[in-house]
Structures are given as C-alpha cells and as structure tokens.
Design a protein around this motif. Sequence first.
Motif, short mmCIF file in Angstrom:
data_model
loop_
_atom_site.label_atom_id
_atom_site.label_comp_id
_atom_site.label_asym_id
_atom_site.label_seq_id
_atom_site.Cartn_x
_atom_site.Cartn_y
_atom_site.Cartn_z
N SER A 244 0.82 -1.22 0.00
CA SER A 244 0.00 0.00 0.00
C SER A 244 0.85 1.27 0.00
CB SER A 244 -0.92 0.02 1.23
OG SER A 244 -1.81 -1.08 1.22
N ASN A 245 2.15 1.12 0.02
CA ASN A 245 3.04 2.28 0.14
C ASN A 245 3.52 2.77 -1.22
OD1 ASN A 245 2.82 2.02 2.88
ND2 ASN A 245 4.84 1.11 3.19
N GLY A 246 3.25 4.05 -1.49
CA GLY A 246 3.80 4.70 -2.66
C GLY A 246 4.87 5.70 -2.25
N PHE A 247 5.13 6.68 -3.11
CA PHE A 247 6.17 7.66 -2.82
C PHE A 247 5.91 8.39 -1.51
CE2 PHE A 247 7.62 12.06 -2.91
CZ PHE A 247 8.97 11.90 -3.18
N ASN A 248 4.71 8.92 -1.33
CA ASN A 248 4.42 9.73 -0.15
C ASN A 248 4.50 8.93 1.14
OD1 ASN A 248 4.06 12.20 -1.41
ND2 ASN A 248 1.91 11.80 -1.87
N GLU A 249 4.04 7.68 1.11
CA GLU A 249 4.08 6.85 2.32
C GLU A 249 5.53 6.52 2.71
OE1 GLU A 249 0.13 6.64 0.52
OE2 GLU A 249 2.13 6.29 -0.32
N ASN A 250 6.37 6.22 1.72
CA ASN A 250 7.77 5.94 2.01
C ASN A 250 8.52 7.20 2.44
OD1 ASN A 250 7.95 3.11 1.62
ND2 ASN A 250 7.88 3.41 -0.58
N LEU A 251 8.13 8.33 1.87
CA LEU A 251 8.71 9.60 2.31
C LEU A 251 8.46 9.81 3.80
CD1 LEU A 251 10.02 12.38 1.74
CD2 LEU A 251 7.75 13.20 1.07
N SER A 252 7.24 9.52 4.23
CA SER A 252 6.90 9.67 5.63
C SER A 252 7.70 8.70 6.50
CB SER A 252 5.40 9.45 5.83
OG SER A 252 5.05 9.52 7.20
N LEU A 253 7.81 7.46 6.07
CA LEU A 253 8.56 6.46 6.84
C LEU A 253 10.03 6.84 6.97
CD1 LEU A 253 7.06 3.14 5.41
CD2 LEU A 253 6.89 3.93 7.77
#
Length: 441
Positions: A244-253
């Motif tokens: 479920s992780n795209g660019f924005n989700e990985n940026l947050s992580l």
Amino acid sequence: MKISTMLAGAASLVVLTATAGTAGAQTTITIGTVNNSDMIRMQGLTSVFEEAHPDIKVNWVTLEENMLRQRVTTDIATNGGQFDVMTIGTYEVPIWAKQDWLKALDSLGDNYDYDDLIPPIRSALSVDGTLYAAPFYAESVLTLYRKDLFEKAGLEMPEKPTWDFIAEAAEKTADKDAGIYGICLRGKPGWGENMGFLGNMAREFGANYFDANWQPQFESEGWKKAITLYVDLMQKYGPPGAASNGFNENLSLFGQGKCAMWIDASVAASFVTDPKQSQVPDQVGFGAAPCGTENCPNDGFNWLWAWSLAIPASSEKAEAAQTFIGWATSKEYLELVAEKEGWANVPPGTRTSLYNNENYTSAAPFADATLNAINHADPSPTEDKPYYGLQFAAIPEFQGIGTAVGQQMAAALSGSATVDQALSQAQAIATREMTRAGYIK
C-alpha cells in the motif's frame, strides 16, 4: 434641480456598472495537480501570484497521484474542459502533443529564459522543438540511506552500488525490534507508482518492458531476477503493508527515521534533509541507482521524470494559463521559495542556473547527485528498446498495461500470488493488449 440629480445618479450608475464589469472580467483558471509536497507549497504561494495578477484567480483541484492521472487523462481524451492547467509528466507529453491535445507554450513571458531549462528535461517535454509542458520539478533516481546506520553496520556506500550490496545492507541495517526497516520501496500498484520503480529495477537487471519487436518481456530472466529480489527484500526487511506504500508513504517512513535505505525519486532528497519534515536530516547519504548486471554502465540506470504544467487544447483561458505557468516555473519562483522556505527547498531539476547558484549548491548536499543522475538519463529508443522512455514506455497503451501489471506485482509482494504467477499474468495481459493494439502481428 431634479434633472441634475437624475443626471448625477445616472453618472454614478455608469461608474458602478463599469467597476462591476472590470471585476467581472477576472479570469478563473482551474489547475489539476498532484498532492506532492512541492505542489502543495506552490498552492500556498497562490496569493503571491494573484496579488501580482489581480485579473486572474486560481482554483485548485488536488488529487492523489493515481487519481490525478485518471482524471486528467479522461478529461483531455474526451475534450472535457475541466482544467485550464494540468500537472502531467514526461510520459503524457509526447503522446498528447502528437494528438494535438496540448497547446504550445510559446508565451511564458519575455524573461522566461527557455534556454535555461536543463537540456534532457526540455527535450523530454518538447515535440519537434516546441515546448508543450513546462517543468515544475524534475527528477531521476537516488539511493537514499542512513549514514549513521551504515556506520554502525560497518558499511560504506559504493560509488556504483550493486543490488547484491543493497541486499547485504538491508540485512545488516534492519532492526525491526527498534522499528528500523532495512529497505523501503514502492509497493502501491499503478503505472507511475510501483511500476515506475519496478520498470527501472528491471532495467538494472538488463530487461525492458518490450523487445525490439514489441514483445512483452515480463517472463525474461531480468524481470524474474528483479521481482524475485524485490519481493524477498521487502518481505524480509521492509515495512508491513508495503503493497500500500507509494512515494508519499515511504517519504513519511524515511522522514520518521524508520528506513535504513530508500531507492526512489531524487526529489525526495530535499524533504528528508529538511529539519521541519525529517527526524534524521543530518544522517542522510545519497548514492546512485543500483546495478543488477555484472557490468554497470558509466551512465547508470537512471529514470527521468518531470512533473510539469501544461494547457489542454480544450481550455478557453490559455492566455491566463500561460501567465500562471510562466510564473510557477520561472527563476523568480525559485527565488520566492528560497526566500520563504530556504534554498534547499526550491523545486529541483529544472534549470541550469539553479545548479550554478552557490546559494543552492551549498544548501543542498544532494544537488550534484541529482544533476548527474538527470544528465545521464537518456530515454531515447535503442536497438533493444523501440519506445521512448525509461521507467515507462511512451505509447498510449502503456498506462493501462502498466496499471494492470502493477496490480500483479502488488499481489506478489503481499503474498497472494507467487512471483512466477504474477509475471505470467503480466505477460499474458501485456501480450493481449499489444496484439489488440496492432504492435504484435
């Protein structure tokens, strides 16, 4: 006396009517854009534009990446006219311009300085020498990593990292008890989400989407090696729910300090080094894209992308739209962001002058790595690859194929399908669509 009063009242009415007419002449332009940080920052500066151009009002429609692509593609293909400015990428420009779906950007202002646009980016957004989209920010790919975690594990990022090294580093830096994942990669399905990354990863193992005869290559050795390693790394060392992780989700992580490595768009560098947005701003290192073959080419395995502003042919407000685009992609806009947010946070990858500006290069430790990656990304067709593009294939059918294949790759990542099953389904989907479209006889 009554006559003069009536005349005075009539004169006042004329003045009021004229004033109302002037106010009514204000042009409202609707801009469709993606919910990335640079675009959100641009929206926050809308008032600066409107104060300088009181005759133009800006209406924003901000969408998640996959939804934006669906909306603007449907609108432009049906001549819907919902948008006056669209945020599109290097995939759409050559296709849509040749369909006469975009207006040429030839009136962006006397001081726009077209020649200052970085050559690979300007070329990617032009057809027959005419610019059809102006780059707001541009990117290639970098390996972002935690210097402190690498040091603790006794690792040093090579100048040309291999995927074997990345796998070793993911194992040695992962500490799930401490909430540290060895590697974070895109998993969210979509032709510009997980397939943007995986299309490039396959190239790093010597594979393309199609061979010289337009035959899909998803069951080739390169794709099998890439996806097998991708799934293995993410299932062992990646975050839960990675599909479920795209660019924005990985940026947050990564910004939360939870990823030892993240291989993704170079634009991320300014956010993960910003103390306002990152918990590890001083611990970020910048490496090149990994290589999966024995001989890594000198120019690397980079992708090339630009989120850009374009005007659909259906817009009846092209003059106001060009005025906005000329402002938002100008040198002056970069200086405005620098004034408000600091030089390290200006949109990267678009103008040569930015990389000659010591204010920027001294504030952005990722500047040289970004420019080098962009300058060494050549999306032109080759004897092994008949299409324009690196992490995508610039043909109309790719959007549907890439999205359907992306769903298969997400299934493999989540464990609901094996790698072989996912690649077999991808091959069947792509072969059917390419045959239907007439590429395969």
